[in-house]
Design an enzyme around this catalytic site. Structure first.
Site, PDB file in Angstrom:
ATOM      1  N   ALA A  75      29.890  18.374   8.259  1.00 28.94           N
ATOM      2  CA  ALA A  75      31.193  17.756   8.512  1.00 28.94           C
ATOM      3  C   ALA A  75      32.308  18.370   7.648  1.00 28.94           C
ATOM      4  O   ALA A  75      32.050  18.918   6.582  1.00 28.94           O
ATOM      5  CB  ALA A  75      31.094  16.258   8.209  1.00 28.94           C
ATOM      6  N   HIS A 122      18.256  15.466   8.139  1.00 30.82           N
ATOM      7  CA  HIS A 122      19.694  15.411   7.850  1.00 30.82           C
ATOM      8  C   HIS A 122      19.962  15.868   6.414  1.00 30.82           C
ATOM      9  O   HIS A 122      20.811  15.308   5.711  1.00 30.82           O
ATOM     10  CB  HIS A 122      20.206  13.981   8.060  1.00 30.82           C
ATOM     11  CG  HIS A 122      21.686  13.881   8.315  1.00 30.82           C
ATOM     12  ND1 HIS A 122      22.207  13.400   9.491  1.00 30.82           N
ATOM     13  CD2 HIS A 122      22.760  14.196   7.553  1.00 30.82           C
ATOM     14  CE1 HIS A 122      23.537  13.408   9.414  1.00 30.82           C
ATOM     15  NE2 HIS A 122      23.889  13.897   8.241  1.00 30.82           N
ATOM     16  N   THR A 143      22.824  13.833  17.442  1.00 29.57           N
ATOM     17  CA  THR A 143      22.236  13.431  16.152  1.00 29.57           C
ATOM     18  C   THR A 143      21.951  11.936  16.219  1.00 29.57           C
ATOM     19  O   THR A 143      22.854  11.133  16.451  1.00 29.57           O
ATOM     20  CB  THR A 143      23.208  13.762  15.000  1.00 29.57           C
ATOM     21  OG1 THR A 143      23.451  15.168  15.019  1.00 29.57           O
ATOM     22  CG2 THR A 143      22.619  13.384  13.651  1.00 29.57           C
ATOM     23  N   SER A 150      30.204  20.332  14.002  1.00 31.85           N
ATOM     24  CA  SER A 150      30.029  18.896  13.760  1.00 31.85           C
ATOM     25  C   SER A 150      31.045  18.082  14.555  1.00 31.85           C
ATOM     26  O   SER A 150      32.198  18.482  14.720  1.00 31.85           O
ATOM     27  CB  SER A 150      30.209  18.603  12.272  1.00 31.85           C
ATOM     28  OG  SER A 150      30.340  17.208  12.059  1.00 31.85           O
ATOM     29  N   LYS A 176      18.563  15.784  17.470  1.00 31.16           N
ATOM     30  CA  LYS A 176      18.445  16.184  16.057  1.00 31.16           C
ATOM     31  C   LYS A 176      18.005  15.006  15.211  1.00 31.16           C
ATOM     32  O   LYS A 176      18.674  13.981  15.173  1.00 31.16           O
ATOM     33  CB  LYS A 176      19.800  16.710  15.574  1.00 31.16           C
ATOM     34  CG  LYS A 176      19.835  17.135  14.120  1.00 31.16           C
ATOM     35  CD  LYS A 176      21.059  18.008  13.857  1.00 31.16           C
ATOM     36  CE  LYS A 176      21.194  18.399  12.410  1.00 31.16           C
ATOM     37  NZ  LYS A 176      21.744  17.325  11.589  1.00 31.16           N
ATOM     38  N   TYR A 223      27.886  12.479  17.526  1.00 30.57           N
ATOM     39  CA  TYR A 223      27.487  11.132  17.105  1.00 30.57           C
ATOM     40  C   TYR A 223      27.957  10.209  18.210  1.00 30.57           C
ATOM     41  O   TYR A 223      29.070  10.379  18.722  1.00 30.57           O
ATOM     42  CB  TYR A 223      28.193  10.720  15.807  1.00 30.57           C
ATOM     43  CG  TYR A 223      27.622  11.352  14.564  1.00 30.57           C
ATOM     44  CD1 TYR A 223      26.310  11.118  14.180  1.00 30.57           C
ATOM     45  CD2 TYR A 223      28.400  12.169  13.756  1.00 30.57           C
ATOM     46  CE1 TYR A 223      25.779  11.689  13.030  1.00 30.57           C
ATOM     47  CE2 TYR A 223      27.882  12.735  12.600  1.00 30.57           C
ATOM     48  CZ  TYR A 223      26.570  12.496  12.251  1.00 30.57           C
ATOM     49  OH  TYR A 223      26.050  13.061  11.121  1.00 30.57           O
TER      50      TYR A 223
HETATM   51  C1  LIG Z   1      27.818  17.970   3.689  1.00 29.29           C
HETATM   52  C2  LIG Z   1      26.956  17.775   4.886  1.00 29.29           C
HETATM   53  C3  LIG Z   1      27.516  17.265   6.040  1.00 29.29           C
HETATM   54  C4  LIG Z   1      26.715  17.104   7.175  1.00 29.29           C
HETATM   55  N1  LIG Z   1      27.308  16.678   8.320  1.00 29.29           N
HETATM   56  C5  LIG Z   1      26.564  16.564   9.432  1.00 29.29           C
HETATM   57  C6  LIG Z   1      27.174  16.212  10.650  1.00 29.29           C
HETATM   58  O1  LIG Z   1      28.376  16.031  10.738  1.00 29.29           O
HETATM   59  N2  LIG Z   1      26.365  16.092  11.729  1.00 29.29           N
HETATM   60  C7  LIG Z   1      25.013  16.321  11.671  1.00 29.29           C
HETATM   61  O2  LIG Z   1      24.327  16.198  12.680  1.00 29.29           O
HETATM   62  N3  LIG Z   1      24.430  16.686  10.527  1.00 29.29           N
HETATM   63  C8  LIG Z   1      25.161  16.819   9.411  1.00 29.29           C
HETATM   64  N4  LIG Z   1      24.570  17.231   8.258  1.00 29.29           N
HETATM   65  C9  LIG Z   1      23.143  17.593   8.249  1.00 29.29           C
HETATM   66  C10 LIG Z   1      22.976  19.086   8.577  1.00 29.29           C
HETATM   67  O3  LIG Z   1      23.244  19.332   9.930  1.00 29.29           O
HETATM   68  C11 LIG Z   1      21.548  19.589   8.306  1.00 29.29           C
HETATM   69  O4  LIG Z   1      20.627  18.737   8.934  1.00 29.29           O
HETATM   70  C12 LIG Z   1      21.215  19.692   6.821  1.00 29.29           C
HETATM   71  O5  LIG Z   1      22.335  20.055   6.069  1.00 29.29           O
HETATM   72  C13 LIG Z   1      20.102  20.713   6.609  1.00 29.29           C
HETATM   73  O6  LIG Z   1      19.715  20.759   5.294  1.00 29.29           O
HETATM   74  P1  LIG Z   1      20.259  21.843   4.227  1.00 29.29           P
HETATM   75  O7  LIG Z   1      21.618  21.409   3.831  1.00 29.29           O
HETATM   76  O8  LIG Z   1      19.251  21.730   3.125  1.00 29.29           O
HETATM   77  O9  LIG Z   1      20.225  23.200   4.913  1.00 29.29           O
HETATM   78  C14 LIG Z   1      25.329  17.399   7.125  1.00 29.29           C
HETATM   79  C15 LIG Z   1      24.782  17.904   5.947  1.00 29.29           C
HETATM   80  C16 LIG Z   1      25.580  18.099   4.837  1.00 29.29           C
HETATM   81  C17 LIG Z   1      24.959  18.687   3.605  1.00 29.29           C
HETATM   82  C1  LIG Z   2      30.715   8.975  11.665  1.00 32.70           C
HETATM   83  C2  LIG Z   2      29.571   9.301  10.815  1.00 32.70           C
HETATM   84  C3  LIG Z   2      29.965   9.985   9.545  1.00 32.70           C
HETATM   85  C4  LIG Z   2      29.059  11.108   9.344  1.00 32.70           C
HETATM   86  C5  LIG Z   2      29.447  11.933   8.174  1.00 32.70           C
HETATM   87  C6  LIG Z   2      28.989  13.333   8.270  1.00 32.70           C
HETATM   88  C7  LIG Z   2      27.561  13.514   7.952  1.00 32.70           C
HETATM   89  O1  LIG Z   2      26.727  13.581   8.811  1.00 32.70           O
HETATM   90  C8  LIG Z   2      27.118  13.652   6.589  1.00 32.70           C
HETATM   91  O2  LIG Z   2      25.902  13.851   6.375  1.00 32.70           O
HETATM   92  O3  LIG Z   2      27.923  13.515   5.661  1.00 32.70           O
END
Ligand SMILES: Cc1cc2nc3c(=O)[nH]c(=O)nc-3n(C[C@H](O)[C@H](O)[C@H](O)COP(=O)(O)O)c2cc1C
Ligand SMILES: CCCCCCC(=O)C(=O)O
Length: 366
Positions: free
Chosen positions: A83, A255, A159, A110, A231, A133
């Site tokens: 994100a 995640h 997700t 995202s 996911k 989402y």
């Molecule tokens: C800062 C951050 C924001 C994330 N935002 C989302 C998101 O918006 N949607 C989503 O499906 N997963 C989100 N994720 C999960 C990632 O898609 C992914 O599953 C995860 O970062 C993988 O692990 P890694 O950071 O160790 O590579 C987020 C992860 C992080 C670290």
């Molecule tokens: C509307 C849901 C907020 C999700 C924020 C983004 C995310 O996935 C994360 O891990 O941070």
């Protein structure tokens, strides 16, 4: 070509990101849920898998390329949806997309992006998937999915792990902000008036549909013609259900350990999910990939490709588009070397017998 003083691995990029970012944002990007047991495990479980290399194989030419859902990519390394990239760098997701295009890989944008789906689409010719989402406001989701489809995104990544946001204690203490999300302008307010803790958590509580269920896959199918990937699949039971409801791909993911603490490291789940899926749909993987060797191990366990989350954000925060390119190139170089030293000249040569898991090590001691 590495310039003097440049980081040579993901860990060094993480340190540069720490120096570049305000503490609130660095904590947000790097942190996990509660005790952060799974956060540590995601990385450490890779360290417990060792390699079983073969010798006297011609590795004078190594081909890293592969195909994901019909799209040719330069290596089995894709960009996970994370994100709010403008918190890491002013160019946000546009820089990320350009890096994906330069590296000839796929970017998953995202749902909570700070650049719009249109801005990202018009910035370059990267192959893009759109992560979703499901909000209580289904009309807003439908509009976003259709905007993405119109702008040439190639798949929808649903997700399903966030009926509530995981408890991220650093974000609570820092009163993490929920910034303006341009995608939703005119559709939904992203203002939250909650002074207590993480505003992002409060935003998720207001917006996300916690009644989402398997039946809703039918709704998603009814609003898009794009392939749908799911996911967060961590059990054989959910893998079987996902195939039954007709998804086009599965992403094994916890995640990045930000949702339910004490789930196993995602690499340790592949051996449960891959046989349950059979060859019916592709299985992708994310969580804890910090080295090219980790990509090799995930492929040996049956993943078709990996997604990388935090390392990409670290590259972006440290050096913008160039930083992401360097992170991906480093992972590719490390994978290439691992393949050469293991006797694999293409990704299809990487097999289960090229690694030894902790379970096998313990069994061999009996
Ligand atoms: C800062 C951050 C924001 C994330 N935002 C989302 C998101 O918006 N949607 C989503 O499906 N997963 C989100 N994720 C999960 C990632 O898609 C992914 O599953 C995860 O970062 C993988 O692990 P890694 O950071 O160790 O590579 C987020 C992860 C992080 C670290
Ligand atoms: C509307 C849901 C907020 C999700 C924020 C983004 C995310 O996935 C994360 O891990 O941070």
């Amino acid at each position: 070509m590495i310039m003097e003083g440049e980081p040579v691995n993901v860990k060094e990029f993480q340190e540069l990101a720490r120096q570049a970012l305000p503490k609130m944002y660095y904590d947000y990007y790097t942190g996990g849920a509660e005790d952060q047991y799974t956060l540590k495990e995601n990385v450490e479980a890779f360290h417990r898998i060792t390699l079983r290399p073969r010798v006297l194989v011609d590795v004078s030419r190594i081909d890293l390329s592969t195909t994901v859902l019909g799209y040719r990519v330069s290596a089995p390394i894709m960009i996970a949806p994370t994100a709010m990239h403008k918190l890491a760098h002013p160019e946000g997701e546009v820089a990320t997309a350009r890096a994906a295009a330069a590296c000839n890989t796929i970017m998953l944008l995202s749902f909570i992006s700070t650049c719009t789906v249109e801005e990202v689409a018009s910035s370059c010719n990267a192959i893009r998937f759109f992560q979703l989402y499901v909000y209580k406001r289904r009309d807003v989701c439908a509009q976003l999915v259709q905007r993405a489809e119109r702008k040439g995104y190639k798949g929808i990544v649903l997700t399903v792990d966030t009926p509530r946001l995981g408890r991220r204690e650093a974000d609570i203490k820092n009163k993490m902000v929920a910034p303006r999300l341009k995608n939703f302008e005119g559709l939904l307010s992203t203002e939250v008036d909650d002074d207590e803790g993480s505003k992002l958590e409060a935003f998720a509580k207001e917006t996300v549909d916690d009644a989402l269920s398997w039946r809703d896959l039918g709704w998603l199918r009814s609003i898009t013609n794009l392939p749908i990937l799911i996911k967060w699949v961590l059990t054989r039971e959910d893998a079987i259900k996902a195939v039954e409801v007709g998804v086009d791909g599965i992403i094994v993911s916890n995640h990045g350990a930000r949702q339910l603490d004490y789930t196993p490291a995602s690499i340790s789940v592949l051996e449960e999910v891959v046989p349950a899926v059979g060859e019916k749909v592709p299985v992708l993987f994310d969580g804890g990939v910090r080295r090219g060797k980790d990509v090799f191990k995930a492929l040996a366990l049956g993943a078709q490709a990996v997604l990388v989350g935090r390392p990409v954000v670290y590259g972006l925060a440290a050096k913008g588009e160039y930083g992401i390119k360097r992170v991906i190139e480093m992972l590719k170089d490390e994978l290439e070397l691992t393949m050469a030293l293991s006797g694999c000249s293409s990704v299809k040569d990487i097999t289960r017998s090229h690694i030894r898991t902790e379970r096998e090590r313990l069994q061999s001691m009996l």
